[in-house]
Design a protein around this motif. Structure first.
Motif, PDB file in Angstrom:
ATOM      1  N   HIS A  53       0.867  -1.168   0.000  1.00 29.57           N
ATOM      2  CA  HIS A  53       0.000   0.000   0.000  1.00 29.57           C
ATOM      3  C   HIS A  53       0.911   1.227   0.000  1.00 29.57           C
ATOM      4  O   HIS A  53       2.117   1.122   0.246  1.00 29.57           O
ATOM      5  CB  HIS A  53      -0.878   0.021   1.250  1.00 29.57           C
ATOM      6  CG  HIS A  53      -2.011  -0.969   1.198  1.00 29.57           C
ATOM      7  ND1 HIS A  53      -2.922  -1.108   2.202  1.00 29.57           N
ATOM      8  CD2 HIS A  53      -2.369  -1.854   0.227  1.00 29.57           C
ATOM      9  CE1 HIS A  53      -3.806  -2.045   1.879  1.00 29.57           C
ATOM     10  NE2 HIS A  53      -3.482  -2.506   0.689  1.00 29.57           N
ATOM     11  N   GLU A  55       1.351   3.686   2.089  1.00 28.21           N
ATOM     12  CA  GLU A  55       2.059   3.973   3.330  1.00 28.21           C
ATOM     13  C   GLU A  55       3.246   3.026   3.497  1.00 28.21           C
ATOM     14  O   GLU A  55       4.337   3.437   3.897  1.00 28.21           O
ATOM     15  CB  GLU A  55       1.121   3.811   4.538  1.00 28.21           C
ATOM     16  CG  GLU A  55      -0.118   4.680   4.511  1.00 28.21           C
ATOM     17  CD  GLU A  55      -1.309   3.983   3.879  1.00 28.21           C
ATOM     18  OE1 GLU A  55      -1.143   3.303   2.840  1.00 28.21           O
ATOM     19  OE2 GLU A  55      -2.421   4.129   4.421  1.00 28.21           O
ATOM     20  N   CYS A  78      -5.427   1.751   6.298  1.00 28.41           N
ATOM     21  CA  CYS A  78      -6.248   0.571   6.566  1.00 28.41           C
ATOM     22  C   CYS A  78      -5.969   0.036   7.969  1.00 28.41           C
ATOM     23  O   CYS A  78      -4.854   0.090   8.480  1.00 28.41           O
ATOM     24  CB  CYS A  78      -6.036  -0.504   5.506  1.00 28.41           C
ATOM     25  SG  CYS A  78      -4.348  -1.128   5.367  1.00 28.41           S
ATOM     26  N   CYS A  87      -1.838  -0.813   7.513  1.00 31.55           N
ATOM     27  CA  CYS A  87      -0.973   0.364   7.434  1.00 31.55           C
ATOM     28  C   CYS A  87      -1.046   1.195   8.709  1.00 31.55           C
ATOM     29  O   CYS A  87      -0.064   1.806   9.115  1.00 31.55           O
ATOM     30  CB  CYS A  87      -1.352   1.223   6.234  1.00 31.55           C
ATOM     31  SG  CYS A  87      -0.940   0.428   4.681  1.00 31.55           S
TER      32      CYS A  87
END
Ligand SMILES: [Zn+2]
Length: 147
Positions: A53, A55, A78, A87
Protein backbone atom coordinates in the motif's frame (compact mmCIF):
# COMPACT_ATOMS: atom_id res chain seq x y z
CA UNK A 1 11.52 30.80 2.81
CA UNK A 2 7.85 30.18 3.22
CA UNK A 3 7.05 26.90 4.90
CA UNK A 4 4.65 24.68 2.98
CA UNK A 5 1.31 23.91 4.57
CA UNK A 6 -0.68 20.70 4.95
CA UNK A 7 -2.57 21.38 1.72
CA UNK A 8 0.55 21.55 -0.39
CA UNK A 9 1.98 18.28 0.93
CA UNK A 10 -1.41 16.61 0.47
CA UNK A 11 -1.41 17.87 -3.12
CA UNK A 12 1.91 16.04 -3.57
CA UNK A 13 0.37 12.88 -2.14
CA UNK A 14 -2.55 13.24 -4.53
CA UNK A 15 -0.10 13.69 -7.40
CA UNK A 16 1.64 10.45 -6.36
CA UNK A 17 -1.67 8.62 -6.46
CA UNK A 18 -2.67 9.75 -9.93
CA UNK A 19 0.28 7.95 -11.53
CA UNK A 20 -0.63 4.44 -10.33
CA UNK A 21 -3.67 3.84 -12.48
CA UNK A 22 -4.50 1.31 -13.71
CA UNK A 23 -1.81 -0.98 -12.23
CA UNK A 24 -3.06 -0.70 -8.63
CA UNK A 25 -6.64 -1.77 -9.41
CA UNK A 26 -8.79 -3.05 -7.79
CA UNK A 27 -6.88 -1.39 -4.94
CA UNK A 28 -7.79 2.29 -4.78
CA UNK A 29 -5.08 4.68 -6.03
CA UNK A 30 -3.73 6.11 -2.77
CA UNK A 31 -0.73 8.38 -2.35
CA UNK A 32 1.50 9.00 0.67
CA UNK A 33 4.21 11.57 1.41
CA UNK A 34 6.42 11.56 4.52
CA UNK A 35 7.65 14.97 5.65
CA UNK A 36 10.30 15.83 8.23
CA UNK A 37 10.98 19.50 9.05
CA UNK A 38 9.01 20.58 5.96
CA UNK A 39 11.13 18.40 3.68
CA UNK A 40 9.71 15.42 1.79
CA UNK A 41 11.71 12.33 2.86
CA UNK A 42 9.69 9.60 1.13
CA UNK A 43 6.80 9.09 -1.23
CA UNK A 44 4.62 6.08 -1.90
CA UNK A 45 1.64 4.92 -3.87
CA UNK A 46 -0.56 1.86 -3.77
CA UNK A 47 0.58 -1.04 -5.89
CA UNK A 48 -1.16 -4.09 -7.30
CA UNK A 49 -3.15 -6.26 -4.84
CA UNK A 50 -0.89 -8.20 -2.46
CA UNK A 51 1.93 -5.70 -2.88
CA UNK A 52 2.63 -2.52 -0.90
CA UNK A 53 0.00 0.00 0.00
CA UNK A 54 1.10 3.64 -0.34
CA UNK A 55 2.06 3.97 3.33
CA UNK A 56 4.07 0.73 3.36
CA UNK A 57 6.02 1.81 0.29
CA UNK A 58 6.91 5.17 1.87
CA UNK A 59 7.80 3.55 5.22
CA UNK A 60 10.06 1.02 3.55
CA UNK A 61 12.33 3.73 2.20
CA UNK A 62 12.58 5.63 5.50
CA UNK A 63 14.50 3.80 8.24
CA UNK A 64 14.37 4.59 11.94
CA UNK A 65 11.86 6.24 14.24
CA UNK A 66 9.34 8.52 12.59
CA UNK A 67 8.32 10.41 15.73
CA UNK A 68 9.26 13.71 14.04
CA UNK A 69 7.64 12.84 10.72
CA UNK A 70 4.24 13.82 9.35
CA UNK A 71 2.59 11.30 7.02
CA UNK A 72 0.22 12.72 4.42
CA UNK A 73 -2.09 10.03 3.11
CA UNK A 74 -4.95 10.62 0.68
CA UNK A 75 -7.09 7.86 2.25
CA UNK A 76 -7.50 6.79 5.87
CA UNK A 77 -4.85 4.10 6.54
CA UNK A 78 -6.25 0.57 6.57
CA UNK A 79 -6.92 -1.01 9.96
CA UNK A 80 -7.33 -4.62 8.87
CA UNK A 81 -4.94 -7.33 7.82
CA UNK A 82 -5.98 -8.16 4.28
CA UNK A 83 -3.49 -9.31 1.71
CA UNK A 84 -0.98 -6.96 3.33
CA UNK A 85 -0.44 -5.89 6.97
CA UNK A 86 -2.49 -2.99 8.35
CA UNK A 87 -0.97 0.36 7.43
CA UNK A 88 -2.32 2.01 10.59
CA UNK A 89 -0.46 -0.61 12.67
CA UNK A 90 2.69 -0.19 10.56
CA UNK A 91 2.65 3.59 11.06
CA UNK A 92 2.18 3.12 14.82
CA UNK A 93 5.00 0.56 15.01
CA UNK A 94 7.33 3.12 13.42
CA UNK A 95 6.32 5.74 16.04
CA UNK A 96 4.86 8.12 13.47
CA UNK A 97 4.23 11.50 15.10
CA UNK A 98 1.40 12.91 13.02
CA UNK A 99 -0.85 11.58 10.26
CA UNK A 100 -2.76 13.91 7.94
CA UNK A 101 -5.61 12.25 6.05
CA UNK A 102 -7.64 13.72 3.18
CA UNK A 103 -10.66 11.46 3.44
CA UNK A 104 -12.30 8.65 5.41
CA UNK A 105 -12.23 5.15 3.97
CA UNK A 106 -15.87 4.08 3.47
CA UNK A 107 -14.81 0.41 3.20
CA UNK A 108 -16.87 -1.40 5.85
CA UNK A 109 -13.72 -3.15 7.12
CA UNK A 110 -12.13 0.22 7.85
CA UNK A 111 -14.61 3.11 8.12
CA UNK A 112 -12.90 5.12 10.86
CA UNK A 113 -11.09 2.21 12.51
CA UNK A 114 -7.74 3.19 10.98
CA UNK A 115 -8.01 6.69 12.39
CA UNK A 116 -9.25 5.36 15.74
CA UNK A 117 -6.24 3.02 15.96
CA UNK A 118 -3.82 5.89 15.33
CA UNK A 119 -5.49 8.15 17.88
CA UNK A 120 -5.61 5.38 20.48
CA UNK A 121 -1.84 5.00 20.05
CA UNK A 122 -1.33 8.70 20.75
CA UNK A 123 -0.70 9.74 17.15
CA UNK A 124 -1.90 13.23 16.20
CA UNK A 125 -4.43 12.90 13.36
CA UNK A 126 -5.64 15.73 11.13
CA UNK A 127 -8.55 14.89 8.84
CA UNK A 128 -10.11 16.49 5.78
CA UNK A 129 -7.07 18.25 4.31
CA UNK A 130 -7.79 18.70 0.58
CA UNK A 131 -10.75 16.39 1.17
CA UNK A 132 -12.87 17.68 -1.69
CA UNK A 133 -10.16 17.37 -4.33
CA UNK A 134 -9.02 13.93 -3.17
CA UNK A 135 -12.58 12.62 -2.91
CA UNK A 136 -13.38 13.76 -6.47
CA UNK A 137 -10.45 11.69 -7.76
CA UNK A 138 -10.53 8.72 -5.39
CA UNK A 139 -14.18 7.95 -4.66
CA UNK A 140 -14.89 6.24 -8.02
CA UNK A 141 -12.20 3.65 -7.15
CA UNK A 142 -13.34 2.82 -3.62
CA UNK A 143 -15.08 -0.47 -2.85
CA UNK A 144 -14.03 -1.99 -6.18
CA UNK A 145 -12.81 -5.18 -4.57
CA UNK A 146 -10.72 -6.78 -1.86
CA UNK A 147 -7.50 -5.10 -0.94
ZN1 LIG B 1 -2.99 -0.09 3.85
Amino acid sequence: MRVKGHGEFMALALEQSTQVLPSCLPNPPVGCVLVRSSVVVATGFTQAPGRHHAEAMALQSTPGSLHDVIAYVTLEPCSFYGRTPSCAVSLISRSIGHVVVAMHDPDSRNNGRGIALLKAAGVTVTEGVLGKEVSAFLTPYLNLGLK
